[in-house]
Scaffold this motif. Sequence first.
Motif, mmCIF file in Angstrom:
data_model
loop_
_atom_site.group_PDB
_atom_site.id
_atom_site.type_symbol
_atom_site.label_atom_id
_atom_site.label_comp_id
_atom_site.label_asym_id
_atom_site.label_seq_id
_atom_site.Cartn_x
_atom_site.Cartn_y
_atom_site.Cartn_z
ATOM 1 N N PRO A 85 0.832 -1.209 0.000
ATOM 2 C CA PRO A 85 0.000 0.000 0.000
ATOM 3 C C PRO A 85 0.865 1.257 0.000
ATOM 4 O O PRO A 85 2.006 1.237 0.456
ATOM 5 N N LEU A 97 -5.963 -0.952 7.204
ATOM 6 C CA LEU A 97 -6.491 -0.139 6.112
ATOM 7 C C LEU A 97 -8.019 -0.063 6.158
ATOM 8 O O LEU A 97 -8.633 0.568 5.327
ATOM 9 N N PHE A 106 -7.723 0.419 -1.885
ATOM 10 C CA PHE A 106 -6.305 0.065 -1.813
ATOM 11 C C PHE A 106 -5.559 0.889 -2.850
ATOM 12 O O PHE A 106 -5.826 0.793 -4.050
ATOM 13 N N TYR A 168 -5.125 -6.278 4.517
ATOM 14 C CA TYR A 168 -5.358 -5.671 3.213
ATOM 15 C C TYR A 168 -5.085 -6.699 2.127
ATOM 16 O O TYR A 168 -4.320 -7.626 2.305
#
Length: 190
Positions: A85, A97, A106, A168
């Motif tokens: 990220p 996240l 993202f 994520y």
Amino acid sequence: MSEGDSAGESIHGKPSVVAVFFTRIGQIYQSWLDKSTPFYAVRWAATLLLTAIYMIRVYILQGWYIVTYALGIYHLNLFIAFLSPKVDPSLLDEGTLMKNEEFRPFIRRLPEFKFWHSATKGIVIAMICTFFEAFNVPVFWPILVMYFIMLFCITMKRQIKHMIKYRYLPFTHGKRTYKGKEDTGKTFAS
């Protein structure tokens, strides 16, 4: 500073012929890049074809293994940046996240287009290096292959642990849908 000290300017203050030429080449190159942006499948197919040509060249010449190893490390570095990220979740206040299960998109540290462009440039530079004997350093290539595999596994393990820890996923599978109460077709008025 005198009149002709600026980069690309001649003595009379006008851009030199060489500067104009390279500026025009840069504009044409950027135009082709801009036109290729929506065609990601064609771009990646061309890069894979270029990779295959490079690998066949290295196989036929039986050399330039150190250049190939450097290219592999460079591509691994690009791939890790592509999976990471833009903002490191370990530096965020909440640590993930996701904020209160609210979706946040993202955003990659290295976007797909820049990943493709850098990977393709790397292959072209490696291909150019195979034309110069100075880059043909004699090495025992099986050690380089084993070291690259080890490095790849360790790096990917660390990246996957990071992805699990901070929850994520760098790939999307379309819009998320939620199951609620089933619609029976009856209204409250009936």
